[in-house]
Motif scaffolding. Structure first.
Motif, short mmCIF file in Angstrom:
data_model
loop_
_atom_site.label_atom_id
_atom_site.label_comp_id
_atom_site.label_asym_id
_atom_site.label_seq_id
_atom_site.Cartn_x
_atom_site.Cartn_y
_atom_site.Cartn_z
N ASP A 220 0.51 -1.30 0.02
CA ASP A 220 -0.52 -0.09 -0.04
C ASP A 220 0.91 1.20 0.07
O ASP A 220 0.91 2.77 -0.91
N ILE A 221 1.96 1.61 0.79
CA ILE A 221 2.65 2.82 0.87
C ILE A 221 3.15 2.54 -0.63
O ILE A 221 3.55 4.00 -1.28
N LEU A 222 3.41 1.93 -1.36
CA LEU A 222 4.32 1.51 -2.32
C LEU A 222 3.30 2.12 -3.41
O LEU A 222 3.91 2.95 -4.48
N VAL A 223 2.56 1.76 -3.04
CA VAL A 223 1.59 2.04 -4.66
C VAL A 223 0.63 3.69 -3.55
O VAL A 223 0.98 4.27 -5.62
N PHE A 224 0.69 4.14 -3.15
CA PHE A 224 1.01 5.63 -2.42
C PHE A 224 1.57 5.92 -3.02
O PHE A 224 1.48 7.43 -3.35
N ALA A 225 2.99 6.06 -3.01
CA ALA A 225 4.24 6.83 -2.99
C ALA A 225 4.29 6.94 -4.50
O ALA A 225 4.58 8.03 -5.56
N ILE A 226 3.93 5.83 -5.43
CA ILE A 226 3.91 5.86 -7.05
C ILE A 226 3.11 6.41 -7.62
O ILE A 226 2.91 7.57 -8.11
N ILE A 227 1.35 6.63 -6.71
CA ILE A 227 1.03 7.86 -7.25
C ILE A 227 0.68 8.94 -7.09
O ILE A 227 0.38 10.09 -8.14
N GLY A 228 1.21 9.49 -5.66
CA GLY A 228 1.99 10.55 -5.60
C GLY A 228 3.13 11.54 -6.69
O GLY A 228 2.73 12.38 -6.61
N LEU A 229 4.00 10.15 -6.60
CA LEU A 229 5.14 10.39 -7.34
C LEU A 229 4.00 11.12 -9.18
O LEU A 229 4.87 12.51 -9.77
N SER A 230 3.59 10.63 -9.19
CA SER A 230 2.66 10.88 -10.97
C SER A 230 2.17 11.80 -10.47
O SER A 230 1.52 12.82 -12.05
N ILE A 231 1.38 12.01 -9.60
CA ILE A 231 0.76 13.40 -9.59
C ILE A 231 1.35 15.00 -9.27
O ILE A 231 1.06 15.45 -10.71
N SER A 232 1.99 14.55 -8.62
CA SER A 232 3.69 15.79 -8.44
C SER A 232 4.26 15.61 -9.73
O SER A 232 4.01 17.24 -10.54
N TYR A 233 4.73 14.96 -10.91
CA TYR A 233 5.05 15.15 -11.85
C TYR A 233 3.86 15.18 -12.73
O TYR A 233 4.21 16.58 -13.89
N ALA A 234 2.66 15.35 -12.64
CA ALA A 234 1.81 15.93 -13.92
C ALA A 234 1.52 17.13 -12.92
O ALA A 234 0.87 18.36 -13.83
N VAL A 235 1.60 17.51 -12.35
CA VAL A 235 1.67 18.73 -11.56
C VAL A 235 2.78 20.17 -12.12
O VAL A 235 2.68 21.51 -13.40
N TYR A 236 4.01 19.12 -11.73
CA TYR A 236 5.15 20.18 -12.41
C TYR A 236 5.08 20.33 -13.83
O TYR A 236 5.05 21.39 -14.39
N SER A 237 4.47 19.79 -14.59
CA SER A 237 4.47 19.47 -16.29
C SER A 237 3.51 20.48 -16.97
O SER A 237 3.42 21.73 -17.50
N VAL A 238 1.98 20.10 -16.26
CA VAL A 238 1.54 21.78 -16.62
C VAL A 238 1.71 22.57 -16.00
O VAL A 238 2.02 24.08 -16.76
N ILE A 239 2.46 23.19 -14.73
CA ILE A 239 3.60 24.13 -14.78
C ILE A 239 3.93 25.09 -15.22
O ILE A 239 4.39 26.32 -15.83
#
Length: 52
Positions: free
Chosen positions: A4-23
């Motif tokens: 679960d921790i690994l999945v949440f870490a991957i999801i968090g990294l994916s969301i942060s990368y998407a936000v960074y790309s949009v900005i």
């Protein structure tokens, strides 16, 4: 539990990368021309005032 921790870490990294790309895409590029890096306005069509 560790899966679960690994999945949440991957999801968090994916969301942060998407936000960074949009900005990053919304910010203007620093160029020497008056266009600021974009090419969709009337200034960019006038080759005298905007050199791409």
């Amino acid at each position: 539990m560790s899966q679960d921790i690994l999945v949440f870490a991957i999801i968090g990294l994916s969301i942060s990368y998407a936000v960074y790309s949009v900005i990053k895409s919304l910010m203007t590029r620093k160029t020497k021309s008056s266009c600021g890096g974009c090419n969709g306005c009337e200034v960019s069509k006038n080759k005298i005032s905007c050199h791409l």
